[in-house]
Design a protein around this motif. Structure first.
Motif, PDB file in Angstrom:
ATOM      1  N   UNK B  14      44.945   6.161  29.422  1.00 33.83           N
ATOM      2  CA  UNK B  14      44.869   7.580  29.784  1.00 33.83           C
ATOM      3  C   UNK B  14      46.134   8.315  29.345  1.00 33.83           C
ATOM      4  N   UNK B  15      47.303   7.692  29.582  1.00 32.65           N
ATOM      5  CA  UNK B  15      48.561   8.308  29.150  1.00 32.65           C
ATOM      6  C   UNK B  15      48.558   8.521  27.649  1.00 32.65           C
ATOM      7  N   UNK B  19      48.949  12.133  26.008  1.00 28.49           N
ATOM      8  CA  UNK B  19      50.115  12.424  25.163  1.00 28.49           C
ATOM      9  C   UNK B  19      49.680  12.855  23.786  1.00 28.49           C
ATOM     10  N   UNK B  23      50.385  16.415  22.181  1.00 31.47           N
ATOM     11  CA  UNK B  23      51.141  16.516  20.934  1.00 31.47           C
ATOM     12  C   UNK B  23      50.343  17.289  19.885  1.00 31.47           C
ATOM     13  N   UNK B  26      50.125  20.950  20.973  1.00 28.83           N
ATOM     14  CA  UNK B  26      51.461  21.519  21.019  1.00 28.83           C
ATOM     15  C   UNK B  26      52.031  21.762  19.637  1.00 28.83           C
ATOM     16  N   UNK B  27      51.916  20.758  18.756  1.00 24.71           N
ATOM     17  CA  UNK B  27      52.476  20.880  17.410  1.00 24.71           C
ATOM     18  C   UNK B  27      51.770  21.973  16.636  1.00 24.71           C
ATOM     19  N   UNK B  30      52.758  25.428  18.042  1.00 30.47           N
ATOM     20  CA  UNK B  30      54.113  25.849  17.682  1.00 30.47           C
ATOM     21  C   UNK B  30      54.259  26.061  16.193  1.00 30.47           C
ATOM     22  N   UNK B  32      54.605  23.931  13.775  1.00 28.51           N
ATOM     23  CA  UNK B  32      55.654  23.091  13.181  1.00 28.51           C
ATOM     24  C   UNK B  32      55.185  22.563  11.838  1.00 28.51           C
ATOM     25  N   UNK B  34      54.323  20.326   8.757  1.00 32.91           N
ATOM     26  CA  UNK B  34      53.922  18.917   8.681  1.00 32.91           C
ATOM     27  C   UNK B  34      55.002  18.033   8.074  1.00 32.91           C
ATOM     28  N   UNK B  36      58.084  18.207   9.025  1.00 30.23           N
ATOM     29  CA  UNK B  36      59.019  17.910  10.109  1.00 30.23           C
ATOM     30  C   UNK B  36      58.381  16.991  11.135  1.00 30.23           C
ATOM     31  N   UNK B  37      57.188  17.388  11.607  1.00 30.71           N
ATOM     32  CA  UNK B  37      56.524  16.606  12.654  1.00 30.71           C
ATOM     33  C   UNK B  37      55.023  16.741  12.448  1.00 30.71           C
ATOM     34  N   UNK B 216      55.589  12.876   5.264  1.00 31.50           N
ATOM     35  CA  UNK B 216      56.059  12.564   6.615  1.00 31.50           C
ATOM     36  C   UNK B 216      54.956  11.912   7.447  1.00 31.50           C
TER      37      UNK B 216
END
Lengths: 336, 255, 267
Positions: B14-15, B19, B23, B26-27, B30, B32, B34, B36-37, B216
């Motif tokens: 589940x975690x 997560x 992620x 969120x990514x 934001x 961000x 590709x 970079x993250x 990346x």
């Protein structure tokens, strides 16, 4: 159930912190712009390949245009990422890196190309009696190259590399000096000179001679800056041009400054390096268009080559990779 | 049994899902780059797209890790046995074993390539150097912790040194040896990857190539493969531990 | 009683301890005299209890007799004089100290294994003695699956598997509950009666000493010296009910008084 919810919040907080850290990068650039400062990240130690930059900083080329320049970075610095994240305004990279970054969805552009002829080459021991690069591949032996560098794929496509044992290049010539059957990637201004001074008999085959000739030591910035601050970028490039003119005419002072920062190279090597790179920087094209100028034809050719080698997944848009030298200086490239 | 399985698998699963979802959104939200993250979905796509590169590389790294780890177990145990024979021997030689713990593998990897040549041997050497000390330290602790009363018992019946080592000390130290192995497994993967940065081959080179080619997402995918390798080894040691020690539980010593 | 047990009745080993002294030296700290001039004669086949306060040195004395520790002065002679015959001794510790990775059978067979006996012989001997302590059902279980009392019985069986002529026990039942303890006391006495071995039993429990032994030796607090050697005046058949008997109370008071005297005596 309650513990699960708590850990959900902890992770959300962690992700948020991570994102905030990335977002903060933009603030550095804003602060510097207000003060008229620029930062440029190098991709290696101070060496003749950056001679013009250091000369421009040493003379008043930047300051008389109201630019205060900070030189940062070094070996292994993730220059493209640093420019992308706004940690620095400019960076030094290879032309193929620009196209690869753009292919992955990043708006990076080239504004200045130090080398018209790519200074990368393959160094072998002259005692092997090889006349050209294909002879090396036929003969076999160990070849040390930076993993992932574009020309390796180029050679793999062009020649049969079955006899070569390809190993990572650790940026030390010690393995080469100890093994007569060893070949390695070099920058003509550096390793061959060092090898010769250590008593070896190096012979260098320029990659460019085999038909793969991307621009090298290219100055990059974000597309947004090239468009939004076109005048400031043009000033930067003009200052850099002036620096290179000064360095080509007399490299001694900039060499002394770089030598103080890079203790691993002595003055004589700096002198020989600056000498070796002159024909690669100044040629018929630059005499007409200026030092560091780039052509659409060269970028187009690179785009085709990278596509053919499978290094880029989408067709390249070469006209968007650089500030077009054929247009009057200061004109931004076409918007995306 | 089924309920226990669900209870142990569900929380980490589940975690993981939460997560990854956080992620991903969120990514994207934001914006961000590709470079970079990359988002988890981009990493997964890269893993699938480049599986013909990643899987053979994983196999190569796994091979080096297994050989290096096997050497660590063999050498580590022998050294621990030798050190356990007398206090004098232990004091004289243990500090040199610690050398393996503190030497920075990144700094000596080029030396390893000079001594062993490019390729698997240097990588195995790197994996070994980085993973042998936990085996020595934990095995030695186990051998020195043998119940003194049992030692007396063996002495009373005139057991030879070999018999005492084989029938008492080594089985007694088994939980400690396995603890050392658990630590050594993860370290061996790190050692192998660093060795590959300099010596060539495996996931290490894939990481370098992907970085150089601005992929990346592939870097992350390769790193995840390495992590999976470490996790698999860890799980294997845990399974061995569970199987070998299941009859010991709650007995006369603290395992 | 089995025939083999009848045959072994007179096989106990005598022990003669003369002027035994043991000093523990450690760097930087004062010397600790654990045993100070102990003289003791134990007849073959006797059941002797060594009684004393905690830390008095009785375990040290026992270990020296077992050969696990060397005296600094004095002698220990066995049987007709001289060292203990090979494989004649057995020792039971305060905790069972079994090998957790071996089952009951293999734990009990361990001494025979260390003495190099053949596998079949070992298994038979072990099974026999396990039956004697009543643990046949637990033959293949591991120590983790046994209760404290059962583990102690395995430890006892292990000590008996070599058919020892001298059995040394160091407070073996101290960690067990009262009921289990009394059961094992009974069992020990029965085994002693059946085998005829000499038993030297260290304890700090007066009741246990009185119940089990033919003779009790009371020691002072550290350094250990003998306060009293006393033949227990109770019938050879020790039934559980005896513990409530007036005669029993008389013996325990006597021992208690001696213990007190020994505790107050200056070092």
């Amino acid at each position: 159930m309650r513990r699960l919810e708590a850990s959900k919040w902890v992770f959300a907080l962690a992700i948020a912190t991570l994102l905030a850290a990335f977002a903060c990068g933009g603030e550095d650039a804003a602060k510097r712009a207000v003060a008229g400062k620029f930062a440029i990240a190098l991709n290696w130690k101070p060496e003749p390949e950056f001679g013009g930059l250091f000369e421009a900083q040493r003379s008043d080329a930047f300051t008389k245009r109201g630019i205060e320049l900070e030189i940062t970075g070094g070996p292994g610095a993730p220059v493209v990422q640093m420019v992308e994240a706004g940690k620095v305004e400019f960076g030094i990279a290879a032309a193929d890196e620009v196209m690869l970054a753009r292919d992955r969805g990043t708006d990076i552009v080239a504004v200045f190309a130090t080398y018209q002829t790519n200074p990368q080459g393959i160094m072998v021991h002259a005692s092997r009696g090889l006349a050209a690069l294909p002879d090396l591949f036929a003969a076999g032996g160990t070849l040390a190259v930076e993993p992932g560098v574009a020309f390796t794929k180029f050679f793999e496509k062009r020649f049969d590399l079955a006899k070569m044992k390809i190993v990572p290049y650790g940026f030390s010539i010690a393995p080469f000096l100890n093994d007569k059957e060893m070949a390695q990637q070099v920058f003509v201004t550096a390793e061959p000179i060092a090898a010769r001074r250590q008593g070896a008999d190096p012979q260098v085959f320029l990659i460019a001679a085999s038909g793969f000739n991307p621009y090298a030591a290219v100055v990059i910035t974000t597309g947004a800056r090239a468009r939004g601050e076109a005048k400031r970028v043009a000033d930067f490039v003009a200052a850099l041009r002036e620096g290179w003119r000064g360095y080509l005419d007399d490299p001694s002072q900039a060499n002394a400054q770089m030598g103080a920062l890079n203790k691993e190279m002595d003055g004589e090597t700096f002198r020989l390096g600056a000498e070796a790179q002159q024909p690669l920087i100044e040629d018929a094209f630059t005499k007409e268009h200026g030092i560091g100028a780039m052509s659409l034809a060269r970028w187009t050719e690179l785009g085709e080559q990278l596509r053919e080698l499978g290094l880029i997944d989408k067709p390249a848009a070469p006209q968007q990779c650089f500030v077009d030298v054929d247009a009057p200086s200061g004109t931004p490239p076409a918007p995306r | 049994m089924n309920r226990r399985l669900i209870e142990s698998v569900l929380p980490p699963a589940a975690t993981f899902v939460l997560t990854t979802a956080a992620a991903e959104f969120g990514i994207r939200a934001a914006g961000i780059s590709p470079l970079l993250l990359p988002t988890p979905s981009a990493v997964a796509r890269a893993a699938l797209q480049h599986s013909s590169t990643l899987l053979p590389a994983l196999a190569a790294t796994a091979q080096s890790v297994v050989v290096g780890l096997s050497l660590s177990i063999a050498v580590g145990l022998l050294v621990a046995i030798a050190l356990s024979t007398s206090r004098w021997v232990e004091r004289a030689f243990y500090p040199y074993a610690i050398f393996f713990q503190i030497v920075p593998i990144v700094a000596i990897a080029p030396l390893l390539v000079i001594w062993f040549g490019y390729g698997m041997r240097a990588v195995v050497a790197a994996a070994f150097i980085v993973s042998v000390f936990p085996v020595i330290a934990n095995s030695l602790a186990g051998l020195l912790s043998v119940d003194p009363a049992l030692r007396d018992l063996f002495r009373l019946y005139g057991a030879s040194r070999t018999a005492t080592l084989w029938k008492l000390s080594l089985p007694w130290a088994l939980p400690n040896v396995l603890t050392g192995l658990r630590i050594a497994a993860g370290l061996a993967v790190i050692g192998a990857i660093v060795g590959e940065f300099v010596g060539g081959g495996g996931l290490g080179v894939v990481v370098l190539e992907a970085m150089r080619q601005q992929r990346t997402d592939l870097v992350f995918a390769a790193v995840l493969h390495a992590a999976a390798l470490g996790l698999a080894l860890f799980a294997a040691v845990n399974a061995t531990s569970h199987f070998a020690l299941r009859r010991w539980q709650n007995q006369e010593k603290d395992a | 009683m089995a025939a083999s047990e009848l045959q072994t009745k007179a096989r106990g080993l005598a022990v003669r301890v003369r002027d035994l002294r043991r000093v523990f030296r450690s760097a930087g700290e004062a010397d600790v005299v654990a045993v100070d001039g102990v003289d003791l004669a134990i007849a073959a086949g006797a059941f002797v209890a060594l009684l004393g306060p905690s830390g008095c040195g009785k375990s040290t004395l026992l270990r020296m007799i077992a050969g696990l520790d060397a005296p600094d002065a004095g002698t220990i002679h066995f049987g007709d004089g001289g060292a203990a015959p090979k494989n004649a001794l057995a020792y039971v510790f305060q905790d069972a100290h079994l090998l957790p990775w071996r089952n009951v059978l293999d734990n009990v067979a361990l001494p025979l294994e260390l003495q190099g006996r053949a596998a079949g012989e070992r298994r038979d001997a072990a099974e026999r003695v396990i039956a004697q302590v009543g643990l046949t059902d637990a033959l293949l279980r591991h120590p983790a699956q046994l209760s404290g009392g059962m583990r102690m019985r395995v430890s006892l069986a292990r000590a008996l598997v070599t058919e020892p002529r001298l059995l040394l026990l160091d407070e073996p039942f101290a960690a067990l509950d009262e009921i289990t303890r009394q059961d094992l006391d009974d069992q020990l006495r029965a085994l002693w009666a059946a085998t005829g071995m000499t038993v030297l039993f260290v304890t700090h429990s007066i009741a246990e000493a009185a119940f089990l032994a033919e003779r009790a030796v009371v020691l002072t607090r550290r350094p250990a010296r003998i306060v009293l050697e006393h033949a227990i005046d109770l019938p050879p058949q020790r039934e559980a009910a005896l513990r409530g008997d007036a005669r029993f109370a008389r013996e325990t008071s006597l021992l208690y008084a001696a213990l007190r005297r020994g505790n107050e005596a200056a070092a």
